[in-house]
Design a protein around this motif. Sequence first.
Motif, PDB file in Angstrom:
ATOM      1  N   ASP A 119      25.335  -8.447  23.342  1.00 54.12           N
ATOM      2  CA  ASP A 119      26.561  -7.670  23.223  1.00 54.12           C
ATOM      3  C   ASP A 119      27.628  -8.380  24.043  1.00 54.12           C
ATOM      4  O   ASP A 119      27.348  -9.371  24.740  1.00 54.12           O
ATOM      5  CB  ASP A 119      26.360  -6.234  23.718  1.00 54.12           C
ATOM      6  CG  ASP A 119      27.286  -5.231  23.038  1.00 54.12           C
ATOM      7  OD1 ASP A 119      28.362  -5.642  22.553  1.00 54.12           O
ATOM      8  OD2 ASP A 119      26.948  -4.042  22.997  1.00 54.12           O
ATOM      9  N   THR A 120      28.852  -7.882  23.985  1.00 54.07           N
ATOM     10  CA  THR A 120      29.918  -8.402  24.825  1.00 54.07           C
ATOM     11  C   THR A 120      29.808  -7.786  26.211  1.00 54.07           C
ATOM     12  O   THR A 120      29.103  -6.790  26.403  1.00 54.07           O
ATOM     13  CB  THR A 120      31.290  -8.064  24.230  1.00 54.07           C
ATOM     14  OG1 THR A 120      31.488  -6.651  24.318  1.00 54.07           O
ATOM     15  CG2 THR A 120      31.390  -8.510  22.779  1.00 54.07           C
ATOM     16  N   PRO A 121      30.510  -8.334  27.204  1.00 53.08           N
ATOM     17  CA  PRO A 121      30.481  -7.708  28.540  1.00 53.08           C
ATOM     18  C   PRO A 121      30.962  -6.268  28.534  1.00 53.08           C
ATOM     19  O   PRO A 121      30.557  -5.472  29.380  1.00 53.08           O
ATOM     20  CB  PRO A 121      31.424  -8.611  29.361  1.00 53.08           C
ATOM     21  CG  PRO A 121      31.360  -9.942  28.681  1.00 53.08           C
ATOM     22  CD  PRO A 121      31.216  -9.641  27.218  1.00 53.08           C
ATOM     23  N   GLU A 122      31.827  -5.903  27.583  1.00 54.16           N
ATOM     24  CA  GLU A 122      32.320  -4.525  27.483  1.00 54.16           C
ATOM     25  C   GLU A 122      31.464  -3.670  26.546  1.00 54.16           C
ATOM     26  O   GLU A 122      31.827  -2.535  26.240  1.00 54.16           O
ATOM     27  CB  GLU A 122      33.767  -4.530  26.978  1.00 54.16           C
ATOM     28  CG  GLU A 122      34.738  -5.257  27.895  1.00 54.16           C
ATOM     29  CD  GLU A 122      34.832  -4.609  29.257  1.00 54.16           C
ATOM     30  OE1 GLU A 122      34.729  -3.364  29.314  1.00 54.16           O
ATOM     31  OE2 GLU A 122      35.008  -5.338  30.254  1.00 54.16           O
ATOM     32  N   GLN A 123      30.353  -4.232  26.070  1.00 56.29           N
ATOM     33  CA  GLN A 123      29.428  -3.527  25.173  1.00 56.29           C
ATOM     34  C   GLN A 123      30.148  -2.992  23.939  1.00 56.29           C
ATOM     35  O   GLN A 123      30.016  -1.829  23.553  1.00 56.29           O
ATOM     36  CB  GLN A 123      28.709  -2.398  25.917  1.00 56.29           C
ATOM     37  CG  GLN A 123      27.815  -2.901  27.036  1.00 56.29           C
ATOM     38  CD  GLN A 123      26.890  -1.843  27.602  1.00 56.29           C
ATOM     39  OE1 GLN A 123      26.838  -0.717  27.138  1.00 56.29           O
ATOM     40  NE2 GLN A 123      26.115  -2.227  28.607  1.00 56.29           N
ATOM     41  N   THR A 124      30.873  -3.885  23.294  1.00 61.78           N
ATOM     42  CA  THR A 124      31.638  -3.534  22.100  1.00 61.78           C
ATOM     43  C   THR A 124      30.745  -2.997  20.995  1.00 61.78           C
ATOM     44  O   THR A 124      31.052  -1.999  20.346  1.00 61.78           O
ATOM     45  CB  THR A 124      32.413  -4.761  21.595  1.00 61.78           C
ATOM     46  OG1 THR A 124      33.264  -5.231  22.645  1.00 61.78           O
ATOM     47  CG2 THR A 124      33.261  -4.411  20.375  1.00 61.78           C
ATOM     48  N   LEU A 125      29.628  -3.668  20.748  1.00 66.63           N
ATOM     49  CA  LEU A 125      28.730  -3.253  19.671  1.00 66.63           C
ATOM     50  C   LEU A 125      28.081  -1.909  19.993  1.00 66.63           C
ATOM     51  O   LEU A 125      27.998  -1.029  19.134  1.00 66.63           O
ATOM     52  CB  LEU A 125      27.662  -4.314  19.444  1.00 66.63           C
ATOM     53  CG  LEU A 125      28.156  -5.651  18.890  1.00 66.63           C
ATOM     54  CD1 LEU A 125      27.032  -6.685  18.904  1.00 66.63           C
ATOM     55  CD2 LEU A 125      28.695  -5.481  17.481  1.00 66.63           C
ATOM     56  N   ARG A 126      27.614  -1.759  21.205  1.00 66.17           N
ATOM     57  CA  ARG A 126      26.935  -0.518  21.561  1.00 66.17           C
ATOM     58  C   ARG A 126      27.872   0.672  21.447  1.00 66.17           C
ATOM     59  O   ARG A 126      27.486   1.750  20.987  1.00 66.17           O
ATOM     60  CB  ARG A 126      26.374  -0.609  22.978  1.00 66.17           C
ATOM     61  CG  ARG A 126      25.437   0.558  23.294  1.00 66.17           C
ATOM     62  CD  ARG A 126      24.992   0.552  24.726  1.00 66.17           C
ATOM     63  NE  ARG A 126      23.978   1.573  24.965  1.00 66.17           N
ATOM     64  CZ  ARG A 126      23.649   2.048  26.167  1.00 66.17           C
ATOM     65  NH1 ARG A 126      24.270   1.600  27.247  1.00 66.17           N
ATOM     66  NH2 ARG A 126      22.713   2.962  26.305  1.00 66.17           N
ATOM     67  N   ARG A 127      29.134   0.505  21.862  1.00 66.36           N
ATOM     68  CA  ARG A 127      30.091   1.596  21.763  1.00 66.36           C
ATOM     69  C   ARG A 127      30.375   1.959  20.309  1.00 66.36           C
ATOM     70  O   ARG A 127      30.810   3.073  20.005  1.00 66.36           O
ATOM     71  CB  ARG A 127      31.389   1.222  22.481  1.00 66.36           C
ATOM     72  CG  ARG A 127      31.263   1.264  23.997  1.00 66.36           C
ATOM     73  CD  ARG A 127      32.601   1.080  24.689  1.00 66.36           C
ATOM     74  NE  ARG A 127      33.056  -0.302  24.622  1.00 66.36           N
ATOM     75  CZ  ARG A 127      34.065  -0.719  23.866  1.00 66.36           C
ATOM     76  NH1 ARG A 127      34.714   0.139  23.094  1.00 66.36           N
ATOM     77  NH2 ARG A 127      34.447  -1.980  23.878  1.00 66.36           N
ATOM     78  N   GLY A 128      30.122   1.023  19.396  1.00 64.48           N
ATOM     79  CA  GLY A 128      30.276   1.300  17.972  1.00 64.48           C
ATOM     80  C   GLY A 128      28.990   1.716  17.298  1.00 64.48           C
ATOM     81  O   GLY A 128      28.889   1.682  16.067  1.00 64.48           O
ATOM     82  N   SER A 129      27.973   2.117  18.097  1.00 67.55           N
ATOM     83  CA  SER A 129      26.662   2.554  17.584  1.00 67.55           C
ATOM     84  C   SER A 129      25.974   1.454  16.788  1.00 67.55           C
ATOM     85  O   SER A 129      25.288   1.708  15.800  1.00 67.55           O
ATOM     86  CB  SER A 129      26.815   3.823  16.725  1.00 67.55           C
ATOM     87  OG  SER A 129      27.324   4.886  17.483  1.00 67.55           O
ATOM     88  N   LEU A 130      26.162   0.204  17.229  1.00 70.13           N
ATOM     89  CA  LEU A 130      25.514  -0.942  16.598  1.00 70.13           C
ATOM     90  C   LEU A 130      24.693  -1.691  17.634  1.00 70.13           C
ATOM     91  O   LEU A 130      24.937  -1.594  18.838  1.00 70.13           O
ATOM     92  CB  LEU A 130      26.559  -1.896  16.010  1.00 70.13           C
ATOM     93  CG  LEU A 130      27.455  -1.376  14.890  1.00 70.13           C
ATOM     94  CD1 LEU A 130      28.575  -2.363  14.629  1.00 70.13           C
ATOM     95  CD2 LEU A 130      26.657  -1.148  13.623  1.00 70.13           C
ATOM     96  N   SER A 131      23.721  -2.444  17.165  1.00 71.91           N
ATOM     97  CA  SER A 131      22.984  -3.343  18.042  1.00 71.91           C
ATOM     98  C   SER A 131      22.757  -4.668  17.312  1.00 71.91           C
ATOM     99  O   SER A 131      22.688  -4.705  16.081  1.00 71.91           O
ATOM    100  CB  SER A 131      21.635  -2.742  18.465  1.00 71.91           C
ATOM    101  OG  SER A 131      20.759  -2.631  17.359  1.00 71.91           O
ATOM    102  N   LEU A 132      22.676  -5.732  18.076  1.00 66.62           N
ATOM    103  CA  LEU A 132      22.457  -7.075  17.521  1.00 66.62           C
ATOM    104  C   LEU A 132      21.358  -7.746  18.331  1.00 66.62           C
ATOM    105  O   LEU A 132      21.450  -7.860  19.561  1.00 66.62           O
ATOM    106  CB  LEU A 132      23.747  -7.897  17.600  1.00 66.62           C
ATOM    107  CG  LEU A 132      23.628  -9.395  17.259  1.00 66.62           C
ATOM    108  CD1 LEU A 132      23.222  -9.577  15.801  1.00 66.62           C
ATOM    109  CD2 LEU A 132      24.936 -10.117  17.543  1.00 66.62           C
TER     110      LEU A 132
END
Length: 588
Positions: A119-132
Amino acid sequence: MLKRDTTPARKNSNGLDGSPVSQDNKRAEQSAAFSGQQPEEPGAGPTLVEEVALHEAPSHGETATPERPLPNDAVYAGEIELKLLVDADRMAHFNAAPIIAANARNKGARKHLKSVYYDTPEQTLRRGSLSLRVRRNGARFVQTVKAEAADDPLRRGEWEASVPSMVPDLALAMPLIPAKLRDGLESQPLEAVFTADIHRHARIIELPSGTVEVAFDQGVLKAGDRSMPVSEIELELKSGSVSTIYEIALRLAEHGTVRPSIRSKSERGFDLAAGTPPSAKRPRKIRLDSSVALDEAFATILRSCFHHLLQSLPAAEDGRNPEGVHQLRVSLRRLRSALDLMRSVGSLSNLNPLRSEVKWLAQNLSAARDWDVFQLQTLPVIAKACPAVAGFDALEEVAAGRRSEAYRRAREALDDRRCANFAIGLGGWIEARGWRNDVASEDLGRLAEPAVNFAERILSEQHAKVLKRGRRFKSRDAEQLHRLRLATKRLRYISEFLLPLFEDRKSARRFSRRLAALQEELGAFNDMAITASLLDGVGAETPDSATAVAAIAGWQARASVGIAPSLRDAWRDFAAARVPWSRQARQD
């Protein structure tokens, strides 16, 4: 308790071991360290940003759909999955359970799965209910993007694509990323957040109702110097009815202690990296099309309640976040309201055992929540306002002890097999739409009717009951206000369930706001009654706290005088509100 990581996120991120990594080869070195490969040359990996068309976030009950075909061999592989958390030393016993031994195709396949989650340091994906993540399985590397479905507790979107190494290829994932997250991914690099090292024994179980892959997973999640063991059984539907998952789960629960969970390894890993307890979320807004049949509306409402319950369980079990017990109690109240709502169709005897289990679990959580509110909210405010009053330290010590004991009882209930069996059985009942089997033949036709007709009648009846209990409002005594509060709370839950049928019109939003304000004011009176009950006898048992107990009683008596005008105002505003299910409101 896990330590909280107080190191601020930085643009130039570090590797999993905390050592600085250069911007050009950061991701390659992180991944290579885990996979055993040599890092690729700078510039050889995929670019972080590609100009592609992006879709909006998935709506209710749906998973994201790319706006254009995915590149290379990326494929959609949505999953319907339930986890059962088990003790590590019992895993072999579950693998040999009769439901597995009698119905498995063969001895299954064993895999060693190594994954890195990014994820990015700001957890961009997690905040969008996504994971990579990128997973290594033998010589193959697979990048997976997962998206959470809105109100379905078991369903998630999943897209996979082959990649040449443990280094993620964001270009492959970009068609799946909502437009609102794009800026965050463009401005910040991806970094490895945690790793998962899992030994999996997967077996295919075939039942008449469906085929399920049962994966016995044991391993560890690691983030820096923190680690968390993994010991769980994943039940993933391959074909057939979703109820098959719950059927197998119930049979496994007969063989030993299990805890149903929808909390992914991704969620656990991110919490591990941050040193934070599991989150406890409020329920999402239900979405119902105005043309939906009553049967489908019931299923959607119950899934929402069940999803909220499963989401709240980890935080309640963990105990560090008071919101966990609070949201679990809310989920149980919503569920009880939904079950009561279904009784309006006809006599449904199979609702009684479910309501009994809901009541049992809620009763075992109530003391923990009451002491949470007192120790964390009520006591600090009054103690700060009355610095000259003695005994607050002694009272704080008493409250801490009673809160600890209340949490002990709550954990006992959550660890009880009865709780697991209730949750699993509830999920299976919802997916099988078990209420159909209990509805009298002459009432079955009502389930096929438009839900909006049912909603008009039920909302009107409950609204009339609230208005009746609030007549001559200024002269209502404490007991009558308590009965009004219960009726108002029931209308609040029913409204949350059924007002979506009347679309998002202004009258619905205005009515909901006024109803919420009334319930909040009535709740303030109820909190005072609970405080009085918690402190009954405390002063006599602990003389050092007697003065503080008396001060709290006096403070709240004075506060009740101040609350009365705002409560009357809230009642007046509510009573004057136009109901959104009326013919006039529907024509606006």
